[in-house]
Design a protein around this motif. Sequence first.
Motif, PDB file in Angstrom:
ATOM      1  N   TYR A 101       0.768  -1.166  -0.019  1.00  0.00           N
ATOM      2  CA  TYR A 101      -0.024   0.042  -0.047  1.00  0.00           C
ATOM      3  C   TYR A 101       0.808   1.095   0.005  1.00  0.00           C
ATOM      4  N   SER A 103       3.842   1.782  -1.096  1.00  0.00           N
ATOM      5  CA  SER A 103       4.600   2.089  -2.299  1.00  0.00           C
ATOM      6  C   SER A 103       3.698   2.376  -3.407  1.00  0.00           C
ATOM      7  N   TRP A 104       2.524   2.001  -3.367  1.00  0.00           N
ATOM      8  CA  TRP A 104       1.539   2.010  -4.408  1.00  0.00           C
ATOM      9  C   TRP A 104       0.864   3.555  -4.335  1.00  0.00           C
ATOM     10  N   HIS A 106       2.242   6.608  -3.347  1.00  0.00           N
ATOM     11  CA  HIS A 106       2.969   7.937  -3.855  1.00  0.00           C
ATOM     12  C   HIS A 106       2.437   8.220  -5.230  1.00  0.00           C
ATOM     13  N   LEU A 107       2.610   7.457  -6.139  1.00  0.00           N
ATOM     14  CA  LEU A 107       2.169   7.859  -7.443  1.00  0.00           C
ATOM     15  C   LEU A 107       0.510   7.731  -7.726  1.00  0.00           C
ATOM     16  N   ASN A 108      -0.129   7.354  -6.919  1.00  0.00           N
ATOM     17  CA  ASN A 108      -1.656   7.060  -7.116  1.00  0.00           C
ATOM     18  C   ASN A 108      -2.424   8.110  -6.202  1.00  0.00           C
ATOM     19  N   ALA A 111      -0.499  11.294  -5.189  1.00  0.00           N
ATOM     20  CA  ALA A 111      -0.375  12.114  -6.511  1.00  0.00           C
ATOM     21  C   ALA A 111      -1.676  12.897  -6.724  1.00  0.00           C
TER      22      ALA A 111
ATOM     23  N   GLU B  69       3.862  -4.184  -6.430  1.00  0.00           N
ATOM     24  CA  GLU B  69       4.760  -3.032  -6.106  1.00  0.00           C
ATOM     25  C   GLU B  69       6.105  -3.758  -5.752  1.00  0.00           C
ATOM     26  N   HIS B 106       9.766   7.470  -6.168  1.00  0.00           N
ATOM     27  CA  HIS B 106       8.371   7.522  -6.862  1.00  0.00           C
ATOM     28  C   HIS B 106       7.875   8.911  -7.275  1.00  0.00           C
TER      29      HIS B 106
END
Lengths: 235, 235
Positions: A101, A103-104, A106-108, A111, B69, B106
């Motif tokens: 979670y 890690s995911w 950041h860019l989701n 962002a 990930e 990221h």
Amino acid sequence: MSRSVKLYYDLMSQPSRALYIFLSTNKIPFDRCPIALRKMQHKTDEYRRQVNRYGKVPCIVDGSFRLAESVAIYRYLCREFPTDGHWYPSDTVRQARVDEYLSWQHLNLRADVSLYFFHVWLNPLLGKEPDAGKTERLRRRLDGVLNFFDQELLSAGSGQAFLAGDRISIADLSAACEIEQAKIAGYDPCEGRPALASWLTAVRERTNPYYDEAHKYVYRLSPDHIVTPVVAEDE
Amino acid sequence: MSRSVKLYYDLMSQPSRALYIFLSTNKIPFDRCPIALRKMQHKTDEYRRQVNRYGKVPCIVDGSFRLAESVAIYRYLCREFPTDGHWYPSDTVRQARVDEYLSWQHLNLRADVSLYFFHVWLNPLLGKEPDAGKTERLRRRLDGVLNFFDQELLSAGSGQAFLAGDRISIADLSAACEIEQAKIAGYDPCEGRPALASWLTAVRERTNPYYDEAHKYVYRLSPDHIVTPVVAEDE
């Protein structure tokens, strides 16, 4: 004298709030070192040289060791200080879910919330009127990522109360602080998302009074149509 | 029969390459399950339902456990399979440095390389000509983040060969695969950055022949003015 860390933070920053709440909830002694993002104090040469070369908040200093990035800091604190095991589970599958979670995010989720917040709330403060087409595109992206969070990460699981099991973890705390930010820009993340709404309440209840303390500016800056808790003024 | 994992990947994806190299270098048995991003195979309902709800690559399946990930996957593999300790150091300060880099990456190095790659290389393939002003803005951002990487993360340290010490870690591997992607779009990350150039060579040498195997499409697709190794064709 017990060991303590210095926390450099701004309560307008999502990961700063999350780390503030984490330190407070776990009774890890810390010195408050506020850094005003609006005054660009995180971009000065002095801050970069002496505190955080990345020029961001949050950041901690533990003795002579300086560490940036909230995700790295949580893990470090869980190794170095006594914390309840549910925050970063030692069980390999649950720990992997927390890592996945975070890690995911950041860019989701992070962002998409940030882009909306900057365009709709911050740009006008800097004299740039938001573009209607872009606002709509960013809103649709935010809708999509929050629907995914509500339906896939919270509802589709095995009836777990939190992202990686039945107890709160750093994944929940980090996610909640990201999601709260949307409220300032007038976006209600809970509307039409019952799983997200009850999970957000659970994260708050599990970490209060520190959650409300960290979110006092979020609550104050959110427009009237967004329901936020009433918190006593402390200053 | 020894335990093995399934790897869902596309060698056009930076974290897919990094994980492919990591599994190969560490002799972790894995089944190759290629997913063609250009055919949108990662966005099908079947892939989302049966493999990775996030709809991305890379992803592993270990028995019945599915994990997305790359950053989460490295940590999981280091717990579950024998790997050399330098990849994810147990020393608390070095581990924190690896975590810090991978978290920062990221929304900084990865975002800036990807935005440039999409705008300059992928958009034209989809019939959208890149906008000159936007190309210039994205190039300046990419210049900035790679200069920071070269000067602050590699040169300013205590003469360490790698990001978190004198031995390679998952931070180096992940960063190298991100940076290689820029070459496809005609951007030479090594030009004017001697520390970055020699570090990139060291990462490649430390992980070959798998590094070149994973980068065969990057090498093939990079324009002539970008110097890439010559690798024997295997298909």
